[in-house]
Design a protein around this motif. Structure first.
Motif, short mmCIF file in Angstrom:
data_model
loop_
_atom_site.label_atom_id
_atom_site.label_comp_id
_atom_site.label_asym_id
_atom_site.label_seq_id
_atom_site.Cartn_x
_atom_site.Cartn_y
_atom_site.Cartn_z
N SER A 1 0.70 -1.05 -0.18
CA SER A 1 -0.36 -0.12 -0.01
C SER A 1 1.06 0.59 -0.13
O SER A 1 0.42 2.42 -0.26
N LEU A 2 1.75 1.65 0.35
CA LEU A 2 3.02 2.34 0.59
C LEU A 2 3.55 2.68 -1.32
O LEU A 2 2.68 3.64 -1.69
N LEU A 47 13.36 2.68 0.91
CA LEU A 47 13.07 2.14 2.02
C LEU A 47 14.12 0.45 1.92
O LEU A 47 13.96 -0.22 2.94
N PHE A 70 -5.26 5.08 3.01
CA PHE A 70 -5.27 3.95 3.89
C PHE A 70 -5.50 3.01 4.85
O PHE A 70 -5.07 3.93 5.59
N SER A 118 -3.96 1.38 6.54
CA SER A 118 -2.77 0.94 7.27
C SER A 118 -2.13 2.34 7.39
O SER A 118 -1.05 2.62 7.65
N ALA A 139 -0.20 3.73 5.09
CA ALA A 139 0.76 3.43 3.99
C ALA A 139 1.57 5.15 4.00
O ALA A 139 1.46 6.08 2.46
N LEU A 140 1.46 5.16 5.65
CA LEU A 140 2.62 6.96 5.38
C LEU A 140 4.52 6.24 5.69
O LEU A 140 4.44 5.20 5.39
N PHE A 141 4.97 7.18 4.50
CA PHE A 141 6.34 6.62 4.27
C PHE A 141 7.19 7.25 5.29
O PHE A 141 7.24 7.97 5.50
N PRO A 142 7.75 5.97 5.69
CA PRO A 142 8.28 5.99 7.51
C PRO A 142 9.70 6.65 6.96
O PRO A 142 10.57 6.99 7.81
#
Lengths: 295, 379
Positions: free
Chosen positions: A192-193, A215, B102, B104, B106-109
């Motif tokens: 989902s990212l 990532l 989303f 989850s 879906a944040l960009f870590p």
């Protein structure tokens, strides 16, 4: 009681480290400070219980290290090893990343099989696999025959006994060490990212550069170290595939030990190699710690 | 309950009742199949501008597929989806005027809160000063001022939820899709956030489509709710309409608590009479449409009054024994067993202290309700 149990638990690994790493290192270090001697073992001084430990220590000196710094061969060999290790690590990354990426994106039921295929070469002896490349890369080898048969070249290419063959050998041998850590980070990545990136205006390609690649950095770093560290001291591959002008510290080390039987100088070469390796090993540890902290 | 106090929309906000109103989104005979499995089955739906539209259903009912088709991650097998009158099929997800939040998050870590919110804006090549201004505005909207520089793993779940919301709103989409946006929050925080969501929806004027399996959430936030099952829309109506006038026993049962009695309907002077069990009085009810024959009578527990004395002024009175009491603090649900063994649930507010409750386990009680309290359903 609690204290005792905890000590008993952590003692074995430390004991292993002591016996398998620190003690051999100290032995090698001691030899590197000794002098060459035509005897068995081929160095002096050796420990004599009658004269005691202080007598032994008083005969040690840094002569061999000074010798290493005076002869430019060693410096060139270290530098050339570094160059070959860096280039081949980069090449392994170029080959390994797409493999890891494809594995991570493959259907679930395919992944164990693909993983198996990556690990499979380990089941055969490393020496035999590197030796097999001689048959592929030599002037009458399969590669030249094939290229000549399809008419791409008219004269056979000289690959074997050059640095190119060494690069091929290292990339081939260490590829799994690059693929597996990268695969491990990519596989954990939430799909989902990627969708979120696309939803916010990325194309599939820019989503890869802006999200997937950054990532996967911990996996890339881990893979690079796992390839770089053994490649730096590699002996078998330059010996079998490299030419006489392929200068690597592993080969020098071998020659000092077995051709010259100069154990003290060989040990000094090994100690310096270890010191060079400690820097990337510490960086590697830092990367691992950071990765764990991030999770 | 009416739609006005349920959702923060003007009382007269009902574009679906206006035939001249052009829908923002229109599903026309949309079918989606995955192999043999039909996720969406010949579905027609209109969603209007500024609506807060909830897709409600059990897992696997197709609600997420419906949303993913709006975002562009799935394409319909058959039929067309129009956004503002334009066919969406050829438009890839990164070119659509929709954004998605989303499940989850879906944040960009690897990016800070501010960079996460700026991510979509940067893709549009907007000048940096404008991006910064918009990010500031979004951060203020979701009240995350002091967290702008933190990474997602350094903030709490509730804060992450807000970042995800701010990020999806930053590009000012025509349509915001929310996939179970509050699913990961605990109950108390979820309730607070529901009201915040409604607030933000009203402030920004964005059309929201929310997917949820939590009926309470759908009822609270939505201007209209679509109840889905097996890829079909069962009922699309306001929360009040869904609750008070379910069109089937499925909807009645899915939303809230309900007693469903099977019986036969026959016309009477006041409406119709439903004979439903041997030895029990027939139920007098409004039938609305011309229902007859085999029907289901659905009645909500809170519409049934429990009393120790026999009421005289109610058209429907049943007698039974208290079988069980579920004490929920503010209300109690009484499970009353009738003489034929049927259990009827009735609810009443605990407006007296517990020690002064007039009946308890195994007491004889009377259940009564008016002729408009229940609904008669064909299926």
């Amino acid at each position: 009681m609690n204290m005792l149990r905890r000590t008993a638990l952590i003692l074995p690994p430390y004991l292993w480290l002591l016996m398998l790493f620190l003690v051999p290192f100290l032995i090698v270090f001691k030899i590197s400070l000794s002098d060459i001697e035509l005897a068995i073992p081929p160095y002096t001084p050796t420990y004599d219980p009658e004269k005691g430990i202080w007598d032994l220590l008083s005969q040690l000196d840094f002569e061999n290290f000074i010798f290493l710094s005076e002869d430019s061969l060693y410096f060139k060999a270290y530098l050339s090893s570094l160059k070959i290790a860096i280039i081949s690590t980069f090449l392994t990354l170029l080959v390994g990343f797409p493999i890891a990426w494809a594995m991570a994106r493959a259907a679930d039921h395919w992944r164990p099989t693909l993983m198996m295929l990556v690990i499979l070469p380990f089941w055969t002896s490393f020496l035999i696999r590197v030796y097999a490349w001689k048959g592929i890369l030599s002037q009458e080898g399969y590669l030249n025959q094939m290229l000549m048969n399809i008419g791409l070249i008219s004269d056979p290419l000289v690959i074997l006994n050059t640095n190119i063959a060494v690069y091929i050998g290292i990339v081939y041998t260490y590829l799994p060490f690059m693929v597996l850590p990268i695969y491990a980070t990519l596989e954990k990545l939430d799909e989902s990212l990627n969708e979120a990136a696309v939803d916010l205006g990325c194309t599939r390609t820019s989503a890869f550069w802006l999200v997937t690649l950054p990532l996967s950095k911990p996996g890339v770093i881990a893979g690079c170290f796992l390839v770089f560290i053994p490649a730096l001291g590699e002996f078998v591959i330059p010996e079998l595939l490299g030419g006489s002008n392929t200068l690597m510290i592993g080969k020098v080390l071998y020659q000092e030990f077995f051709s010259n039987r100069d154990w003290p100088v060989a040990s000094a070469v090994a100690v310096i190699l270890l010191l060079i390796l400690i820097i990337p090993i510490i960086l590697f540890q830092k990367n691992q710690e950071k990765q764990e902290a991030g999770q | 309950m009416t739609s006005t106090d349920a959702a923060a929309v003007p009382a007269d906000f009902a574009p679906w009742e206006n035939a001249d109103e052009k829908p923002l989104i229109e599903f026309q005979n949309v079918t989606k199949r995955f192999g043999d499995f039909t996720a969406i089955d010949n579905l027609n739906l209109q969603i209007y501008e500024r609506e807060f539209f909830a897709l409600l259903g059990p897992s696997g009912c197709g609600k997420t597929t419906l949303m993913r088709m709006l975002a562009g991650f799935e394409t319909p097998t058959e039929g067309t989806i129009l956004l503002g009158g334009q066919d969406m099929a050829p438009i890839p997800p990164n070119k659509r005027a929709t954004n998605m939040m989303f499940q989850s998050y879906a944040l960009f870590p690897h990016l800070s809160v501010a960079d996460n919110i700026a991510f979509g804006l940067k893709r549009d090549g907007i000048p940096k000063a404008d991006i910064d201004a918009r990010v500031d505005e979004m951060i203020r909207l979701v009240q995350l001022g002091q967290f702008a520089k933190r990474k997602p793993h350094q903030i709490s779940g509730g804060q992450r939820q807000r970042v995800a919301l701010a990020r999806s709103l930053a590009k000012a989409p025509k349509l915001l899709l929310l996939d179970e946006p509050l699913g990961a929050l605990d109950k108390k925080l979820r309730q607070e956030t529901q009201f915040e969501l409604m607030d933000i929806q009203e402030k920004t004027g964005t059309t929201f489509v929310i997917v949820t399996h939590d009926q309470e959430e759908a009822m609270t936030v939505a201007s209209r709710v679509a109840v889905m099952d097996h890829g079909k829309l069962i009922q699309v109506d306001t929360p009040a309409g869904i609750y008070e006038n379910p069109n089937s026993t499925y909807v009645a049962d899915f939303i809230g608590d309900v007693n469903i009695l099977e019986g036969h309907a026959a016309k009477s002077d006041a409406g119709c009479q439903i004979t439903w069990a041997e030895g029990q009085p027939a139920i007098n009810s409004n039938c609305g449409t011309d229902l007859s024959g085999k029907v289901h009578f659905a009645i909500r527990p809170e519409k049934i009054t429990v009393s120790a004395d026999k009421p005289t002024d109610k058209p429907n009175v049943l007698q039974g024994k208290v079988h069980d009491i579920a004490y929920l603090g503010n209300i109690s649900t009484y499970h009353v067993r009738l003489s034929n063994g049927q259990i009827i649930k009735a609810q009443s507010a605990n407006n007296r202290r517990l020690s002064r409750r007039s009946f308890t386990w195994e007491d004889d009680v009377y259940l009564s309700f008016t002729d408009t309290a229940g609904v008669v359903l064909a299926e």
